[in-house]
Design an enzyme around this catalytic site. Structure first.
Site, PDB file in Angstrom:
ATOM      1  N   ARG A  88     -37.322  -6.973 -16.011  1.00 21.53           N
ATOM      2  CA  ARG A  88     -37.846  -6.732 -17.145  1.00 21.53           C
ATOM      3  C   ARG A  88     -40.322  -6.377 -15.992  1.00 21.53           C
ATOM      4  O   ARG A  88     -40.525  -6.076 -17.099  1.00 21.53           O
ATOM      5  CB  ARG A  88     -38.535  -7.775 -18.029  1.00 21.53           C
ATOM      6  CG  ARG A  88     -38.191  -7.120 -18.895  1.00 21.53           C
ATOM      7  CD  ARG A  88     -38.110  -8.358 -20.181  1.00 21.53           C
ATOM      8  NE  ARG A  88     -38.019  -8.336 -21.741  1.00 21.53           N
ATOM      9  CZ  ARG A  88     -37.116  -8.106 -22.184  1.00 21.53           C
ATOM     10  NH1 ARG A  88     -36.268  -9.165 -22.394  1.00 21.53           N
ATOM     11  NH2 ARG A  88     -37.450  -8.229 -24.021  1.00 21.53           N
ATOM     12  N   ARG A 124     -34.257  -6.911 -38.578  1.00 23.36           N
ATOM     13  CA  ARG A 124     -33.292  -7.831 -37.589  1.00 23.36           C
ATOM     14  C   ARG A 124     -32.954  -8.554 -38.654  1.00 23.36           C
ATOM     15  O   ARG A 124     -34.149  -9.703 -38.404  1.00 23.36           O
ATOM     16  CB  ARG A 124     -33.548  -8.139 -36.609  1.00 23.36           C
ATOM     17  CG  ARG A 124     -32.675  -8.134 -35.670  1.00 23.36           C
ATOM     18  CD  ARG A 124     -32.692  -7.674 -33.805  1.00 23.36           C
ATOM     19  NE  ARG A 124     -34.480  -8.336 -33.203  1.00 23.36           N
ATOM     20  CZ  ARG A 124     -34.484  -7.905 -31.610  1.00 23.36           C
ATOM     21  NH1 ARG A 124     -32.938  -7.505 -31.125  1.00 23.36           N
ATOM     22  NH2 ARG A 124     -35.085  -8.211 -31.328  1.00 23.36           N
ATOM     23  N   ARG A 157     -35.430 -13.815 -36.012  1.00 23.52           N
ATOM     24  CA  ARG A 157     -36.010 -14.108 -34.396  1.00 23.52           C
ATOM     25  C   ARG A 157     -37.376 -14.915 -34.654  1.00 23.52           C
ATOM     26  O   ARG A 157     -37.888 -14.130 -35.463  1.00 23.52           O
ATOM     27  CB  ARG A 157     -36.009 -13.175 -33.493  1.00 23.52           C
ATOM     28  CG  ARG A 157     -34.326 -13.334 -32.609  1.00 23.52           C
ATOM     29  CD  ARG A 157     -34.594 -12.444 -31.950  1.00 23.52           C
ATOM     30  NE  ARG A 157     -35.280 -12.258 -31.178  1.00 23.52           N
ATOM     31  CZ  ARG A 157     -34.971 -11.481 -30.191  1.00 23.52           C
ATOM     32  NH1 ARG A 157     -33.382 -10.634 -29.960  1.00 23.52           N
ATOM     33  NH2 ARG A 157     -35.477 -10.901 -29.199  1.00 23.52           N
TER      34      ARG A 157
HETATM   35  P1  AMP Z   1     -34.766  -9.657 -25.761  1.00 17.60           P
HETATM   36  O1  AMP Z   1     -34.120 -10.497 -26.736  1.00 17.60           O
HETATM   37  O2  AMP Z   1     -34.657  -9.292 -24.524  1.00 17.60           O
HETATM   38  O3  AMP Z   1     -36.404  -9.340 -27.101  1.00 17.60           O
HETATM   39  O4  AMP Z   1     -36.157 -11.250 -25.545  1.00 17.60           O
HETATM   40  C1  AMP Z   1     -36.458 -12.686 -26.131  1.00 17.60           C
HETATM   41  C2  AMP Z   1     -37.621 -13.391 -24.665  1.00 17.60           C
HETATM   42  O5  AMP Z   1     -37.259 -13.827 -24.203  1.00 17.60           O
HETATM   43  C3  AMP Z   1     -38.675 -12.301 -24.491  1.00 17.60           C
HETATM   44  O6  AMP Z   1     -39.533 -11.324 -25.192  1.00 17.60           O
HETATM   45  C4  AMP Z   1     -38.770 -13.086 -23.473  1.00 17.60           C
HETATM   46  O7  AMP Z   1     -40.086 -14.355 -24.022  1.00 17.60           O
HETATM   47  C5  AMP Z   1     -38.174 -13.767 -23.361  1.00 17.60           C
HETATM   48  N1  AMP Z   1     -36.805 -13.027 -21.714  1.00 17.60           N
HETATM   49  C6  AMP Z   1     -35.808 -11.995 -21.674  1.00 17.60           C
HETATM   50  N2  AMP Z   1     -35.969 -11.426 -20.703  1.00 17.60           N
HETATM   51  C7  AMP Z   1     -36.706 -11.993 -19.862  1.00 17.60           C
HETATM   52  C8  AMP Z   1     -36.768 -11.267 -18.683  1.00 17.60           C
HETATM   53  N3  AMP Z   1     -36.051 -10.777 -18.117  1.00 17.60           N
HETATM   54  N4  AMP Z   1     -37.619 -12.050 -18.091  1.00 17.60           N
HETATM   55  C9  AMP Z   1     -38.752 -12.662 -18.450  1.00 17.60           C
HETATM   56  N5  AMP Z   1     -38.464 -13.097 -20.073  1.00 17.60           N
HETATM   57  C10 AMP Z   1     -37.552 -12.763 -20.835  1.00 17.60           C
END
Ligand code: AMP
Length: 222
Positions: A88, A124, A157
């Site tokens: 990210r 979602r 979520r």
């Molecule tokens: P997502 O399900 O990919 O939208 O991730 C949900 C949350 O998890 C994000 O908003 C971040 O707070 C955290 N997160 C997920 N992947 C990462 C990553 N690669 N680096 C940092 N935080 C992450």
């Protein structure tokens, strides 16, 4: 083959990663799912990550890097895997390159206009048990509020609330978007239009993957 799905929150990375896993057998590794599981299990790692996730910010790099390192070293990832939500930022991408760097890497950016992202995220719903993803308009569960796959009650979520969505999009533009140029310069980036139906988007991704596998096979033969 290491497949990286790049795209804003709501672009469909999770859904497409699941389809890639089903069709090609590459395990899906979603850092968001791994982190949500750690939070639900109240592990020390989950406790460290929870605050940032609630706000829509990024969890500290060393936490997610270790999470990914632990996962991709498992036996089922030897032939390849598909990453959803990682890297990210540039630092995470560099750390990833240091991990089993012999894997050919392909990056697929799923592009979706911002207004579509916001509409998708607000509608979602997810299954807290098996991580299935639903959408109240375009991919409803058969029975309202219940997961088709495992029967658990669906939830929204916490970070899919409007004020957190805005912050997540800001973080995406600031931290993650620079990866597009980073991978373009490395000639690893492919772009697909993610605004259509799930099936259509998967078709576009599939044709990229098929082409790449073919050219990798040809390179190997030479
Ligand atoms: P997502 O399900 O990919 O939208 O991730 C949900 C949350 O998890 C994000 O908003 C971040 O707070 C955290 N997160 C997920 N992947 C990462 C990553 N690669 N680096 C940092 N935080 C992450």
């Amino acid at each position: 083959m290491r497949i990286i799905l790049l795209g804003a929150p709501g672009s469909g990375k999770g859904t497409q990663a699941t389809l890639i896993e089903k069709e090609y057998g590459f395990p899906k590794i979603s850092t968001g799912d791994l982190l949500r599981q750690a939070v639900a299990d109240e592990t020390p790692l989950g406790k460290r990550a929870e605050e940032e996730m609630k706000k829509g910010g990024l969890v500290r790099d060393e936490i997610v890097v270790e999470l990914v390192r632990g996962r991709i070293n498992k036996e089922d990832c030897r032939q390849g895997y598909v990453l959803d939500g990682f890297p990210r930022n540039i630092l995470q991408a560099q750390r990833l390159e240091e991990m089993n760097s012999q894997q050919p890497e392909i990056v697929i950016e799923i592009r979706v206009p911002e207004e579509v992202l916001i509409a998708r995220l607000s509608a979602r719903r997810i299954c807290p048990q098996c991580d299935s993803i639903y959408h109240l308009l375009s991919s409803k569960p058969k029975k309202k509020g219940v997961c088709d796959s495992c029967g658990a009650e669906l939830i929204q979520r916490e970070d899919d609330r409007p004020e957190v969505i805005r912050e997540r999009l800001r973080v995406y533009h600031r931290e993650t978007e620079p990866l597009i140029n980073y991978y373009l310069e490395q000639e690893k980036l492919f772009r697909v239009d993610g605004s259509g139906e799930v099936k259509e988007v998967f078709k576009s991704i599939s044709s990229v993957l098929k082409e790449e596998r073919k050219s990798l096979g040809e390179k190997k033969k030479k």
